[in-house]
Design a protein around this motif. Structure first.
Motif, PDB file in Angstrom:
ATOM      1  N   ALA A 182       4.549  -0.518   4.629  1.00  0.00           N
ATOM      2  CA  ALA A 182       4.471  -0.710   6.074  1.00  0.00           C
ATOM      3  C   ALA A 182       4.524   0.626   6.804  1.00  0.00           C
ATOM      4  CB  ALA A 182       5.601  -1.620   6.545  1.00  0.00           C
ATOM      5  N   GLU A 183       5.365   1.528   6.339  1.00  0.00           N
ATOM      6  CA  GLU A 183       5.475   2.842   6.979  1.00  0.00           C
ATOM      7  C   GLU A 183       4.226   3.676   6.731  1.00  0.00           C
ATOM      8  OE1 GLU A 183       8.520   6.401   7.894  1.00  0.00           O
ATOM      9  OE2 GLU A 183       9.101   4.329   7.676  1.00  0.00           O
ATOM     10  N   ALA A 184       3.625   3.543   5.551  1.00  0.00           N
ATOM     11  CA  ALA A 184       2.390   4.274   5.263  1.00  0.00           C
ATOM     12  C   ALA A 184       1.257   3.789   6.167  1.00  0.00           C
ATOM     13  CB  ALA A 184       2.013   4.099   3.799  1.00  0.00           C
ATOM     14  N   LEU A 185       1.171   2.494   6.386  1.00  0.00           N
ATOM     15  CA  LEU A 185       0.151   1.954   7.280  1.00  0.00           C
ATOM     16  C   LEU A 185       0.387   2.391   8.724  1.00  0.00           C
ATOM     17  CD1 LEU A 185      -0.201  -1.651   5.826  1.00  0.00           C
ATOM     18  CD2 LEU A 185      -1.829   0.235   5.634  1.00  0.00           C
ATOM     19  N   GLU A 186       1.634   2.435   9.127  1.00  0.00           N
ATOM     20  CA  GLU A 186       1.974   2.885  10.478  1.00  0.00           C
ATOM     21  C   GLU A 186       1.655   4.372  10.647  1.00  0.00           C
ATOM     22  OE1 GLU A 186       5.774   2.889  13.522  1.00  0.00           O
ATOM     23  OE2 GLU A 186       5.853   1.663  11.711  1.00  0.00           O
ATOM     24  N   ALA A 187       1.870   5.166   9.600  1.00  0.00           N
ATOM     25  CA  ALA A 187       1.547   6.597   9.650  1.00  0.00           C
ATOM     26  C   ALA A 187       0.041   6.786   9.833  1.00  0.00           C
ATOM     27  CB  ALA A 187       2.007   7.291   8.374  1.00  0.00           C
ATOM     28  N   LYS A 188      -0.738   5.951   9.172  1.00  0.00           N
ATOM     29  CA  LYS A 188      -2.190   6.024   9.305  1.00  0.00           C
ATOM     30  C   LYS A 188      -2.610   5.609  10.717  1.00  0.00           C
ATOM     31  CE  LYS A 188      -6.467   4.406   7.254  1.00  0.00           C
ATOM     32  NZ  LYS A 188      -7.070   3.516   6.268  1.00  0.00           N
ATOM     33  N   LYS A 189      -1.993   4.546  11.222  1.00  0.00           N
ATOM     34  CA  LYS A 189      -2.326   4.028  12.551  1.00  0.00           C
ATOM     35  C   LYS A 189      -1.970   5.024  13.655  1.00  0.00           C
ATOM     36  CE  LYS A 189      -0.861   0.292  15.558  1.00  0.00           C
ATOM     37  NZ  LYS A 189       0.014  -0.867  15.641  1.00  0.00           N
ATOM     38  N   LYS A 190      -0.760   5.613  13.581  1.00  0.00           N
ATOM     39  CA  LYS A 190      -0.284   6.562  14.591  1.00  0.00           C
ATOM     40  C   LYS A 190      -0.807   7.980  14.377  1.00  0.00           C
ATOM     41  CE  LYS A 190       4.292   4.785  15.769  1.00  0.00           C
ATOM     42  NZ  LYS A 190       5.716   5.156  15.692  1.00  0.00           N
ATOM     43  N   LYS A 191      -1.371   8.243  13.196  1.00  0.00           N
ATOM     44  CA  LYS A 191      -1.821   9.587  12.789  1.00  0.00           C
ATOM     45  C   LYS A 191      -0.652  10.573  12.765  1.00  0.00           C
ATOM     46  CE  LYS A 191      -6.409   8.669  14.204  1.00  0.00           C
ATOM     47  NZ  LYS A 191      -7.568   8.870  14.945  1.00  0.00           N
TER      48      LYS A 191
END
Length: 80
Positions: A54-63
């Motif tokens: 979930a944090e990896a996906l959020e990092a991708k989303k937020k850049k």
């Protein structure tokens, strides 16, 4: 018996301070290569995220990783 220090690092996504062993280090070296550093000792600018999908996906989303890894470059342009 003397207690050992626990190395703590901050996640670039959640800004949460966590034990270094529970984080994943992403590194950008001088040649511009970006890679995962399993040892935590590779040369270059590092950014940490939690070992969580979930944090990896959020990092991708937020850049968040992009911002964290190019900060030094932006800072150099702002001072000149």
């Amino acid at each position: 018996m003397k207690t050992r220090k626990i190395p703590l690092r901050k996640s670039v996504v959640s800004n949460e301070v966590i034990n270094k062993r529970d984080l994943l280090r992403i590194v950008k070296n001088k040649e511009g290569e970006v890679f995962i550093d399993p040892t935590g000792k590779a040369n270059g600018r590092g950014a940490y995220i939690k070992l969580d999908n979930a944090e990896a996906l959020e990092a991708k989303k937020k850049k968040s990783l992009t911002v964290a890894l190019i900060w030094k470059l932006k800072k150099a342009f702002m001072t000149s």
